[in-house]
Motif scaffolding. Structure first.
Motif, PDB file in Angstrom:
ATOM      1  N   ASP A  60     -17.276   7.754 -10.269  1.00 45.48           N
ATOM      2  CA  ASP A  60     -17.393   7.471 -11.698  1.00 45.48           C
ATOM      3  C   ASP A  60     -16.374   8.278 -12.495  1.00 45.48           C
ATOM      4  O   ASP A  60     -15.796   7.783 -13.473  1.00 45.48           O
ATOM      5  N   GLU A  61     -16.141   9.518 -12.072  1.00 45.41           N
ATOM      6  CA  GLU A  61     -15.179  10.368 -12.776  1.00 45.41           C
ATOM      7  C   GLU A  61     -13.747   9.868 -12.570  1.00 45.41           C
ATOM      8  O   GLU A  61     -12.931   9.890 -13.502  1.00 45.41           O
ATOM      9  N   ILE A  62     -13.440   9.430 -11.363  1.00 42.89           N
ATOM     10  CA  ILE A  62     -12.113   8.869 -11.088  1.00 42.89           C
ATOM     11  C   ILE A  62     -11.860   7.661 -11.990  1.00 42.89           C
ATOM     12  O   ILE A  62     -10.784   7.510 -12.583  1.00 42.89           O
ATOM     13  N   VAL A  63     -12.863   6.811 -12.104  1.00 37.12           N
ATOM     14  CA  VAL A  63     -12.738   5.620 -12.951  1.00 37.12           C
ATOM     15  C   VAL A  63     -12.593   6.015 -14.416  1.00 37.12           C
ATOM     16  O   VAL A  63     -11.720   5.513 -15.136  1.00 37.12           O
ATOM     17  N   ALA A  64     -13.436   6.924 -14.878  1.00 36.78           N
ATOM     18  CA  ALA A  64     -13.427   7.323 -16.283  1.00 36.78           C
ATOM     19  C   ALA A  64     -12.101   7.956 -16.690  1.00 36.78           C
ATOM     20  O   ALA A  64     -11.620   7.750 -17.818  1.00 36.78           O
ATOM     21  N   LYS A  65     -11.490   8.703 -15.774  1.00 43.67           N
ATOM     22  CA  LYS A  65     -10.221   9.368 -16.087  1.00 43.67           C
ATOM     23  C   LYS A  65      -9.009   8.466 -15.869  1.00 43.67           C
ATOM     24  O   LYS A  65      -7.878   8.866 -16.162  1.00 43.67           O
ATOM     25  N   GLY A  66      -9.229   7.263 -15.337  1.00 45.27           N
ATOM     26  CA  GLY A  66      -8.115   6.351 -15.120  1.00 45.27           C
ATOM     27  C   GLY A  66      -7.159   6.803 -14.039  1.00 45.27           C
ATOM     28  O   GLY A  66      -5.966   6.471 -14.059  1.00 45.27           O
ATOM     29  N   ILE A  67      -7.660   7.552 -13.064  1.00 47.46           N
ATOM     30  CA  ILE A  67      -6.818   8.030 -11.974  1.00 47.46           C
ATOM     31  C   ILE A  67      -6.590   6.888 -10.988  1.00 47.46           C
ATOM     32  O   ILE A  67      -7.540   6.241 -10.550  1.00 47.46           O
ATOM     33  N   HIS A  68      -5.347   6.651 -10.639  1.00 43.98           N
ATOM     34  CA  HIS A  68      -5.032   5.629  -9.646  1.00 43.98           C
ATOM     35  C   HIS A  68      -5.154   6.214  -8.244  1.00 43.98           C
ATOM     36  O   HIS A  68      -4.864   7.399  -8.022  1.00 43.98           O
ATOM     37  N   VAL A  69      -5.575   5.393  -7.310  1.00 40.61           N
ATOM     38  CA  VAL A  69      -5.708   5.791  -5.909  1.00 40.61           C
ATOM     39  C   VAL A  69      -4.800   4.921  -5.056  1.00 40.61           C
ATOM     40  O   VAL A  69      -4.828   3.690  -5.160  1.00 40.61           O
ATOM     41  N   CYS A  70      -3.986   5.574  -4.231  1.00 38.30           N
ATOM     42  CA  CYS A  70      -3.134   4.862  -3.281  1.00 38.30           C
ATOM     43  C   CYS A  70      -3.656   5.142  -1.876  1.00 38.30           C
ATOM     44  O   CYS A  70      -3.444   6.242  -1.342  1.00 38.30           O
ATOM     45  N   PRO A  71      -4.352   4.190  -1.253  1.00 39.93           N
ATOM     46  CA  PRO A  71      -4.864   4.430   0.103  1.00 39.93           C
ATOM     47  C   PRO A  71      -3.762   4.663   1.131  1.00 39.93           C
ATOM     48  O   PRO A  71      -4.026   5.207   2.202  1.00 39.93           O
ATOM     49  N   ALA A  72      -2.530   4.262   0.802  1.00 38.11           N
ATOM     50  CA  ALA A  72      -1.391   4.427   1.720  1.00 38.11           C
ATOM     51  C   ALA A  72      -1.712   3.851   3.095  1.00 38.11           C
ATOM     52  O   ALA A  72      -1.592   4.518   4.125  1.00 38.11           O
ATOM     53  N   ALA A  73      -2.110   2.580   3.090  1.00 41.28           N
ATOM     54  CA  ALA A  73      -2.466   1.899   4.337  1.00 41.28           C
ATOM     55  C   ALA A  73      -1.227   1.683   5.196  1.00 41.28           C
ATOM     56  O   ALA A  73      -0.293   1.000   4.794  1.00 41.28           O
ATOM     57  N   SER A  74      -1.227   2.242   6.378  1.00 43.63           N
ATOM     58  CA  SER A  74      -0.088   2.122   7.282  1.00 43.63           C
ATOM     59  C   SER A  74       0.096   0.678   7.721  1.00 43.63           C
ATOM     60  O   SER A  74      -0.877  -0.060   7.914  1.00 43.63           O
ATOM     61  N   PRO A  75       1.356   0.233   7.913  1.00 46.08           N
ATOM     62  CA  PRO A  75       1.576  -1.079   8.516  1.00 46.08           C
ATOM     63  C   PRO A  75       0.898  -1.215   9.876  1.00 46.08           C
ATOM     64  O   PRO A  75       0.586  -2.318  10.318  1.00 46.08           O
ATOM     65  N   ASP A  76       0.643  -0.079  10.512  1.00 46.13           N
ATOM     66  CA  ASP A  76      -0.007  -0.069  11.823  1.00 46.13           C
ATOM     67  C   ASP A  76      -1.505   0.168  11.685  1.00 46.13           C
ATOM     68  O   ASP A  76      -2.120   0.811  12.532  1.00 46.13           O
ATOM     69  N   TRP A  77      -2.114  -0.372  10.641  1.00 46.97           N
ATOM     70  CA  TRP A  77      -3.537  -0.105  10.401  1.00 46.97           C
ATOM     71  C   TRP A  77      -4.424  -0.623  11.526  1.00 46.97           C
ATOM     72  O   TRP A  77      -5.464  -0.030  11.821  1.00 46.97           O
ATOM     73  N   GLN A  78      -4.009  -1.698  12.194  1.00 44.17           N
ATOM     74  CA  GLN A  78      -4.824  -2.197  13.304  1.00 44.17           C
ATOM     75  C   GLN A  78      -4.777  -1.239  14.496  1.00 44.17           C
ATOM     76  O   GLN A  78      -5.791  -0.973  15.129  1.00 44.17           O
ATOM     77  N   GLY A  79      -3.579  -0.706  14.778  1.00 42.99           N
ATOM     78  CA  GLY A  79      -3.472   0.285  15.840  1.00 42.99           C
ATOM     79  C   GLY A  79      -4.203   1.559  15.494  1.00 42.99           C
ATOM     80  O   GLY A  79      -4.822   2.201  16.358  1.00 42.99           O
ATOM     81  N   PHE A  80      -4.175   1.926  14.212  1.00 45.73           N
ATOM     82  CA  PHE A  80      -4.916   3.102  13.756  1.00 45.73           C
ATOM     83  C   PHE A  80      -6.404   2.936  14.038  1.00 45.73           C
ATOM     84  O   PHE A  80      -7.075   3.866  14.476  1.00 45.73           O
ATOM     85  N   ALA A  81      -6.926   1.743  13.783  1.00 41.41           N
ATOM     86  CA  ALA A  81      -8.351   1.488  14.009  1.00 41.41           C
ATOM     87  C   ALA A  81      -8.710   1.697  15.472  1.00 41.41           C
ATOM     88  O   ALA A  81      -9.771   2.249  15.793  1.00 41.41           O
ATOM     89  N   LYS A  82      -7.831   1.285  16.362  1.00 46.23           N
ATOM     90  CA  LYS A  82      -8.098   1.452  17.790  1.00 46.23           C
ATOM     91  C   LYS A  82      -8.084   2.928  18.179  1.00 46.23           C
ATOM     92  O   LYS A  82      -8.915   3.391  18.964  1.00 46.23           O
TER      93      LYS A  82
END
Length: 352
Positions: free
Chosen positions: A200-222
């Motif tokens: 709620d605080e992140i939303v209220a302050k308007g802070i952006h979040v970058c998950p920085a999802a790797s192109p290799d997210w499927q390999g990461f899951a494994k």
């Protein structure tokens, strides 16, 4: 035709190889800068016209940024952080940003600002690629330390991006008033620690979040384990549903996060349930807003920078269309990607 894509989280100094850290440590300045220029061109060829480089060595990203801006090299617009602030022997210490105590923090922020930085990067928690460093969920700075970094950055009119995996570090970064949180994986020792009031605080302050999802997210899951990965991925969709302003980034440069994989990173968001129009906004207009450049890029509009791409197909129907980039204009400078040239020559030779 659509706006040029924006990758909010890259490391041009890293080569995405299996031992990217050893490579950057061993490279001399000239060879490292040459490699960074090649990786910047690779990003441009995939339709990325703006990147935010969140940690390099010796101010090389600033030098590359200026060479691109001056028209000496083809590449995307670069917003550079210079050396990220980290604790002694902390995450990415080898980039030169080790600090301890408030005065050292102020000095490093000043040095980065005077060195031409567009953003200040703070490693609020440990990370996964630094041998011998703190655990990924461990905080590296106190709340007061983070406040000091933000306060000093504001003196120079600079935003602050906080690398934060651990929930305690996320909480301190939010309280300190950072502008973006990178990764934001809600980790704790041995599991996850999700706090509703913090969202709620992140939303209220308007802070952006970058998950920085790797192109290799499927390999990461494994590698990470399917159950833990499922929980981690679900948190990204959950943050969106709670109103958090999410933007696209790849962490390009760290192992397996290649520089021509932006579309694969976008497909991660599709995998967890985001609609395609929302994903494209996360990589264009929303990303521009997060980086403080929404007044001149991220949209196709009169008076904006000429940052645009032409692709074969409609990405609103299939994100794969973004892989077929035929033409790029970055800040008014036209560029034809190498793949497009090969396709055109091949079609002419075969008579297709």
């Amino acid at each position: 035709m659509l706006p040029g894509l924006i990758d909010c989280h890259v490391h041009l100094a890293f080569d995405a190889g299996p031992d990217a850290i050893a490579t950057v440590q061993a490279a001399d300045e000239a060879s490292l800068l040459l490699g960074m220029a090649g990786r910047a061109r690779q990003l441009l060829d995939t339709g990325v016209t703006t990147v935010r480089d969140l940690g390099d060595r010796d101010g090389l990203a600033v030098r590359l940024r200026d060479a691109v801006a001056d028209g000496l090299l083809h590449g995307p617009r670069i917003l550079a952080a210079n050396a990220p602030l980290t604790a002694p022997s902390g995450h990415c210490w080898f980039l030169g940003g080790e600090v301890e105590g408030e005065e050292a923090i102020r000095d490093m922020v000043r040095n980065n600002a005077r060195g031409g930085a567009d953003v200040i990067k703070v490693m609020a928690t440990g990370g996964g690629i630094t041998p011998g460093g703190p655990a990924i969920w461990e905080s590296q700075f106190s709340l007061q330390n983070l406040r000091t970094a933000v306060e000093e950055a504001r003196r120079y009119g600079l935003p602050v991006a906080a690398h934060a995996h651990g929930t305690a570090g996320i909480a301190d970064a939010v309280t300190a008033g950072v502008d973006t949180i990178e990764h934001c994986t809600w980790m704790s020792d041995g599991g996850f620690d999700v706090r509703e009031e913090l969202i709620d605080e992140i939303v209220a302050k308007g802070i952006h979040v970058c998950p920085a999802a790797s192109p290799d997210w499927q390999g990461f899951a494994k590698r990470f384990g399917q159950d833990r990965a499922k929980e981690l991925f679900a948190r990204v969709r959950w943050m969106d549903q709670r109103g958090v302003r999410l933007v696209a980034g790849t962490d390009a440069g760290v192992p397996r996060a290649v520089f021509d994989g932006f579309v694969a990173s976008l497909e991660f968001f599709q995998h967890v349930g985001f609609p395609r129009d929302r994903i494209i906004e996360m990589a264009t207009v929303d990303a521009a807003r997060a980086l403080g450049i929404a007044d001149d890029t991220g949209r196709l509009a009169r008076g904006y920078r000429a940052d645009l791409i032409v692709v074969d197909g409609d990405p609103l129907n299939d994100l794969d269309a973004l892989r077929n980039v035929h033409f790029v204009i970055a800040d008014g400078r036209p560029s034809v990607p190498e793949r497009a040239v090969v396709r055109a020559v091949g079609a002419k030779v075969t008579g297709v």
